[in-house]
Design an enzyme around this catalytic site. Structure first.
Site, PDB file in Angstrom:
ATOM      1  N   ALA A  53      -7.214  21.473  14.176  1.00  0.00           N
ATOM      2  CA  ALA A  53      -7.043  22.854  14.637  1.00  0.00           C
ATOM      3  C   ALA A  53      -8.153  23.745  14.075  1.00  0.00           C
ATOM      4  O   ALA A  53      -8.494  23.646  12.897  1.00  0.00           O
ATOM      5  CB  ALA A  53      -5.679  23.384  14.221  1.00  0.00           C
ATOM      6  N   CYS A  56      13.088  -0.779  32.671  1.00  0.00           N
ATOM      7  CA  CYS A  56      12.122   0.176  32.117  1.00  0.00           C
ATOM      8  C   CYS A  56      12.178   0.046  30.594  1.00  0.00           C
ATOM      9  O   CYS A  56      13.254   0.145  29.999  1.00  0.00           O
ATOM     10  CB  CYS A  56      12.490   1.595  32.546  1.00  0.00           C
ATOM     11  N   HIS A 101      -0.706  27.298  19.065  1.00  0.00           N
ATOM     12  CA  HIS A 101      -1.212  27.049  20.421  1.00  0.00           C
ATOM     13  C   HIS A 101      -1.240  25.549  20.684  1.00  0.00           C
ATOM     14  O   HIS A 101      -1.182  24.743  19.760  1.00  0.00           O
ATOM     15  CB  HIS A 101      -2.632  27.605  20.584  1.00  0.00           C
ATOM     16  N   ARG A 151       0.825  -1.200   0.000  1.00  0.00           N
ATOM     17  CA  ARG A 151       0.000   0.000   0.000  1.00  0.00           C
ATOM     18  C   ARG A 151       0.865   1.259   0.000  1.00  0.00           C
ATOM     19  O   ARG A 151       0.393   2.359   0.228  1.00  0.00           O
ATOM     20  CB  ARG A 151      -0.913  -0.020   1.222  1.00  0.00           C
TER      21      ARG A 151
HETATM   22  P1  AMP Z   1      -7.968  23.971  18.145  1.00  0.00           P
HETATM   23  O1  AMP Z   1      -9.436  23.836  17.874  1.00  0.00           O
HETATM   24  O2  AMP Z   1      -7.228  22.709  18.292  1.00  0.00           O
HETATM   25  O3  AMP Z   1      -7.326  24.917  17.148  1.00  0.00           O
HETATM   26  O4  AMP Z   1      -7.814  24.683  19.566  1.00  0.00           O
HETATM   27  C1  AMP Z   1      -8.244  26.005  19.779  1.00  0.00           C
HETATM   28  C2  AMP Z   1      -9.000  26.017  21.079  1.00  0.00           C
HETATM   29  O5  AMP Z   1      -9.153  27.371  21.471  1.00  0.00           O
HETATM   30  C3  AMP Z   1     -10.376  25.409  20.955  1.00  0.00           C
HETATM   31  O6  AMP Z   1     -10.475  24.327  21.891  1.00  0.00           O
HETATM   32  C4  AMP Z   1     -11.327  26.558  21.316  1.00  0.00           C
HETATM   33  O7  AMP Z   1     -12.377  26.119  22.145  1.00  0.00           O
HETATM   34  C5  AMP Z   1     -10.428  27.542  22.056  1.00  0.00           C
HETATM   35  N1  AMP Z   1     -10.791  28.952  21.872  1.00  0.00           N
HETATM   36  C6  AMP Z   1     -11.289  29.542  20.767  1.00  0.00           C
HETATM   37  N2  AMP Z   1     -11.441  30.871  20.970  1.00  0.00           N
HETATM   38  C7  AMP Z   1     -11.030  31.118  22.244  1.00  0.00           C
HETATM   39  C8  AMP Z   1     -10.932  32.296  23.052  1.00  0.00           C
HETATM   40  N3  AMP Z   1     -11.312  33.482  22.578  1.00  0.00           N
HETATM   41  N4  AMP Z   1     -10.465  32.168  24.319  1.00  0.00           N
HETATM   42  C9  AMP Z   1     -10.080  30.965  24.798  1.00  0.00           C
HETATM   43  N5  AMP Z   1     -10.156  29.818  24.074  1.00  0.00           N
HETATM   44  C10 AMP Z   1     -10.612  29.887  22.818  1.00  0.00           C
HETATM   45 ZN    ZN Z   2      13.021   4.634  31.902  1.00  0.00          ZN
END
Ligand code: AMP
Ligand code: ZN
Ligand code: ZN
Length: 342
Positions: free
Chosen positions: A168, A204, A174, A26
């Site tokens: 994301a 381990c 983040h 694959r």
């Molecule tokens: P991701 O969806 O993995 O990109 O993570 C972004 C995260 O940021 C999500 O879990 C959202 O719920 C959170 N988020 C979006 N806007 C805000 C905001 N203004 N303050 C705090 N968290 C936020």
């Molecule tokens: Zn170890």
């Protein structure tokens, strides 16, 4: 020999107690594993509307802390509450276990935080200097240490989604932390496997993991590898070369060292695979393991480029089909020269 010339092989990941089918039939040639142009997570988000950009702090859920501490506009990393948390930090939500007719539930208490890794919208984790990546890594540590103080929290998962198809929703760099009152099955399975290995060998399992065929890079305290039973193409682990059960034991020197190796690994995956979407997970031990389990539980980081979608076989069996042998991943990434390192 490359993946295309090899026979299929079923390997067991003894750390996570799961099988993978390495299947060259694959396979496309590894060099063909480039990410196609990805939809950006939030194409309409501009710097002025991005809540994670410096200057827009008021658009975010409450801050927990920032690094450096007491910095005003000059922060490097902010740890904030998630505006849409998966679990509730309200202590009226009791994490009590309820069993009715064999069905088990626990109140959805916990913590869901966001770590903003840079004040600048366009700067991603591998763009930071090792010392700056270390600030992110030490923010994880500090937050985990705080969460350790909450009696009902049993497990802390640090994770990062990069790119829309890796989950994301915001492109500003983040990561997230979810702290739970239960130990998720992957973590308890891993603990069981590490215990079994220790019972059989006295060792381990992750202290014994070194095998040159699978090594990509090494730093003073860490090693990056393509694991023997890689579930996904180009899956990469970063493992401490010293024994450590819990991520939050990381000290400042080791954080800078890890920052350098993590940067290098993400740069290599980005170059080889055309800035793929990826997930990064820190697999640490459950917070409240018995002290007798400390000698054989060992944390590590897993990085998974998202290059394929899963189908019914994977859902049905928990066994994934990976067309790229990890030996080939290791060779390709080991030999990859970074443009600025020539
Ligand atoms: P991701 O969806 O993995 O990109 O993570 C972004 C995260 O940021 C999500 O879990 C959202 O719920 C959170 N988020 C979006 N806007 C805000 C905001 N203004 N303050 C705090 N968290 C936020
Ligand atoms: Zn170890
Ligand atoms: Zn931003």
């Amino acid at each position: 020999m490359t993946s295309a010339n090899r026979n299929p092989e079923i390997r067991k990941d003894t750390i996570n107690n799961r099988f993978v089918i390495l299947s060259p039939a694959r396979s496309r040639r590894p060099s063909d594993f480039k990410s196609k142009s990805q939809p950006k997570p939030d194409p309409n988000t501009t710097q002025s509307s991005c809540p994670f950009c410096a200057g827009n702090e008021h658009q975010c859920a409450p801050e927990i802390f920032r690094l450096p501490e007491n910095s005003d506009s000059g922060w490097k990393v902010r740890v904030i509450e998630n505006l849409y948390p998966a679990v509730s930090r309200d202590d009226k939500v009791k994490p009590e276990c309820c069993v009715v007719n064999g069905e088990v539930s626990v109140g959805g208490f916990g913590f869901h935080d966001v770590i903003i890794e840079s004040p600048v919208h366009s700067v991603h984790l591998p763009d930071l200097e090792p010392g700056e990546v270390a600030v992110v890594l030490l923010a994880y540590k500090k937050r985990i240490q705080q969460l350790c103080g909450v009696d009902s929290i049993s497990y802390v998962q640090v994770f990062k989604n990069h790119g829309a198809s890796a989950g994301a929703s915001l492109s500003h760099s983040h990561s997230q932390i979810i702290a739970l009152p239960v130990v998720p099955t992957t973590a308890s399975n891993r603990l069981d496997s590490m215990t079994e290995y220790h019972n059989q060998t006295g060792d381990c399992i992750l202290c014994n993991i070194r095998n040159d065929k699978f090594v990509i890079d090494e730093s003073t305290h860490f090693i990056s590898i393509a694991p023997f039973a890689s579930t996904f193409p180009f899956e990469t682990w970063i493992v401490p070369r010293y024994h450590s059960s819990h991520y939050h034991e990381l000290d400042e020197d080791k954080a800078v060292d890890l920052g350098g190796l993590l940067k290098l690994t993400l740069q290599k995956l980005s170059i080889q695979l055309n800035d793929p979407p990826y997930n990064l997970m820190i697999h640490t031990s459950p917070l409240r393991i018995d002290s007798s389990q400390l000698p054989y539980t060992h944390w590590y980081i897993q990085i998974v480029p998202q290059l394929s979608t899963i189908g019914g076989f994977e859902m049905g069996t928990g066994c994934y089909i990976n067309p790229v042998f990890p030996e080939d991943t290791a060779t390709i990434l080991k030999e990859l020269q970074l443009p600025n390192k020539k």
